[in-house]
Design a protein around this motif. Sequence first.
Motif, PDB file in Angstrom:
ATOM      1  N   GLY A  10      87.740   2.679 -60.095  1.00  0.00           N
ATOM      2  CA  GLY A  10      86.704   3.063 -59.177  1.00  0.00           C
ATOM      3  C   GLY A  10      86.303   2.025 -58.055  1.00  0.00           C
ATOM      4  O   GLY A  10      86.566   0.864 -58.374  1.00  0.00           O
ATOM      5  N   GLY A  11      85.846   2.569 -57.070  1.00  0.00           N
ATOM      6  CA  GLY A  11      85.766   1.559 -55.925  1.00  0.00           C
ATOM      7  C   GLY A  11      84.743   0.349 -56.333  1.00  0.00           C
ATOM      8  O   GLY A  11      85.089  -0.749 -55.401  1.00  0.00           O
ATOM      9  N   LEU A  12      83.851   0.680 -57.018  1.00  0.00           N
ATOM     10  CA  LEU A  12      82.917  -0.398 -57.221  1.00  0.00           C
ATOM     11  C   LEU A  12      83.180  -1.342 -58.447  1.00  0.00           C
ATOM     12  O   LEU A  12      82.239  -2.232 -58.596  1.00  0.00           O
ATOM     13  CB  LEU A  12      81.333   0.517 -57.451  1.00  0.00           C
ATOM     14  CG  LEU A  12      80.815   1.005 -56.294  1.00  0.00           C
ATOM     15  CD1 LEU A  12      79.676   1.806 -56.581  1.00  0.00           C
ATOM     16  CD2 LEU A  12      80.434   0.043 -55.124  1.00  0.00           C
ATOM     17  N   ALA A  55      90.708  -5.366 -67.391  1.00  0.00           N
ATOM     18  CA  ALA A  55      91.676  -5.195 -66.319  1.00  0.00           C
ATOM     19  C   ALA A  55      90.831  -4.341 -65.493  1.00  0.00           C
ATOM     20  O   ALA A  55      89.933  -3.419 -65.907  1.00  0.00           O
ATOM     21  CB  ALA A  55      93.020  -4.661 -66.707  1.00  0.00           C
ATOM     22  N   ILE A  56      90.935  -4.149 -64.385  1.00  0.00           N
ATOM     23  CA  ILE A  56      90.636  -3.361 -63.252  1.00  0.00           C
ATOM     24  C   ILE A  56      91.705  -2.488 -62.654  1.00  0.00           C
ATOM     25  O   ILE A  56      92.870  -3.076 -62.156  1.00  0.00           O
ATOM     26  CB  ILE A  56      90.018  -3.795 -61.955  1.00  0.00           C
ATOM     27  CG1 ILE A  56      88.726  -4.528 -62.664  1.00  0.00           C
ATOM     28  CG2 ILE A  56      89.529  -2.805 -60.997  1.00  0.00           C
ATOM     29  CD1 ILE A  56      87.928  -5.336 -61.470  1.00  0.00           C
ATOM     30  N   GLU A  57      91.732  -1.248 -62.762  1.00  0.00           N
ATOM     31  CA  GLU A  57      92.990  -0.362 -62.446  1.00  0.00           C
ATOM     32  C   GLU A  57      92.684   0.578 -61.397  1.00  0.00           C
ATOM     33  O   GLU A  57      92.187   1.616 -61.662  1.00  0.00           O
ATOM     34  CB  GLU A  57      93.756   0.137 -63.689  1.00  0.00           C
ATOM     35  CG  GLU A  57      94.374  -0.656 -64.507  1.00  0.00           C
ATOM     36  CD  GLU A  57      95.847  -0.905 -64.223  1.00  0.00           C
ATOM     37  OE1 GLU A  57      96.104  -0.438 -63.135  1.00  0.00           O
ATOM     38  OE2 GLU A  57      96.335  -1.756 -64.755  1.00  0.00           O
ATOM     39  N   PRO A  58      92.819   0.259 -59.980  1.00  0.00           N
ATOM     40  CA  PRO A  58      92.331   1.144 -59.064  1.00  0.00           C
ATOM     41  C   PRO A  58      92.882   2.505 -59.037  1.00  0.00           C
ATOM     42  O   PRO A  58      92.402   3.671 -58.490  1.00  0.00           O
ATOM     43  CB  PRO A  58      92.640   0.273 -57.754  1.00  0.00           C
ATOM     44  CG  PRO A  58      93.547  -0.547 -57.984  1.00  0.00           C
ATOM     45  CD  PRO A  58      93.323  -0.961 -59.299  1.00  0.00           C
ATOM     46  N   ASP A  59      94.200   2.583 -59.656  1.00  0.00           N
ATOM     47  CA  ASP A  59      95.066   3.911 -59.342  1.00  0.00           C
ATOM     48  C   ASP A  59      94.970   4.696 -60.811  1.00  0.00           C
ATOM     49  O   ASP A  59      95.884   5.080 -61.197  1.00  0.00           O
ATOM     50  CB  ASP A  59      96.344   3.571 -58.933  1.00  0.00           C
ATOM     51  CG  ASP A  59      96.402   2.942 -57.604  1.00  0.00           C
ATOM     52  OD1 ASP A  59      95.537   3.571 -56.765  1.00  0.00           O
ATOM     53  OD2 ASP A  59      97.184   1.975 -57.275  1.00  0.00           O
ATOM     54  N   LEU A  60      93.961   4.231 -61.763  1.00  0.00           N
ATOM     55  CA  LEU A  60      94.053   4.847 -63.027  1.00  0.00           C
ATOM     56  C   LEU A  60      94.380   6.099 -63.208  1.00  0.00           C
ATOM     57  O   LEU A  60      95.064   6.745 -64.032  1.00  0.00           O
ATOM     58  CB  LEU A  60      92.989   4.369 -63.838  1.00  0.00           C
ATOM     59  CG  LEU A  60      92.725   4.766 -65.332  1.00  0.00           C
ATOM     60  CD1 LEU A  60      93.741   3.700 -65.760  1.00  0.00           C
ATOM     61  CD2 LEU A  60      91.488   4.380 -66.098  1.00  0.00           C
TER      62      LEU A  60
END
Length: 256
Positions: free
Chosen positions: A222-224, A237-242
């Motif tokens: 998510g964007g935030l 981890a951060i996965e913007p395209d999850l």
Amino acid sequence: MLLAIDVGNTNSKFAVFDGDTLVSQFRLRTEAKRTADEYAAWLTQLMHLQGFNPESITGAILASVVPQVNPNIRRLCEIYFRTKLLIVGEPDCELGIKVLIDRPQDAGPDRLVGIIAGYKKYGGPLITIDFGSATTFDLADKDGNFVGGVLAPGVELTIESFYLMTARLPRIRVEKPARIIGKATVPAMQSGIFWGYVGLIESLIRRIRDEYGEPMKVIATGGLATVFKDEIGLFDAIEPDLMSLGLLEIWRRNRR
């Protein structure tokens, strides 16, 4: 090519995959009454601008939390892309996991897609946190099954209620304030929102892990997610395209 569509309460994302490669993404504000023709006029034009032919789309999959849009997106795929639409949550869509909650039919498609994507890449046990209209904490066990979660109001929803339900407070942006103690209204609001959500997220992660009783990876999307990552420090981890990756995996499972 695969068209993977994620319809959220606020925005809808259309992702295009060429095999394993995510080649394009397009975003549109979710509107329940948008027609198939309107989707097509917008989407095919953007595809042409990106340099590929809409006729190259050979499959489509949808996860939607707004059921009213589903019929028109189905028509979009059948009429303009000449392909059937696989919808997460319908009987003909196999997920390959068990939904181990009291009422499996209540599990949102977006939550299941996120769990499948997170487990595919990182294994389990796992917590996925999605910063959307709601902030969702979803759990997968060591076998990738969905075992429950936590739902909290989204950050933007909280800000909007601040603005709409008070006479004098302004609408603000989500950002880290220079100080915790605000010396004016806007910094004080920013501090309450930012540090309040840092506390909420940290507390829930720790409490979920304690109750589950095993180490758990934490994957945020998510964007935030990037706004909070430096202060929280508990994300693996951060996965913007999850969500898009989860839709790709579900499509493959059904093709097999």
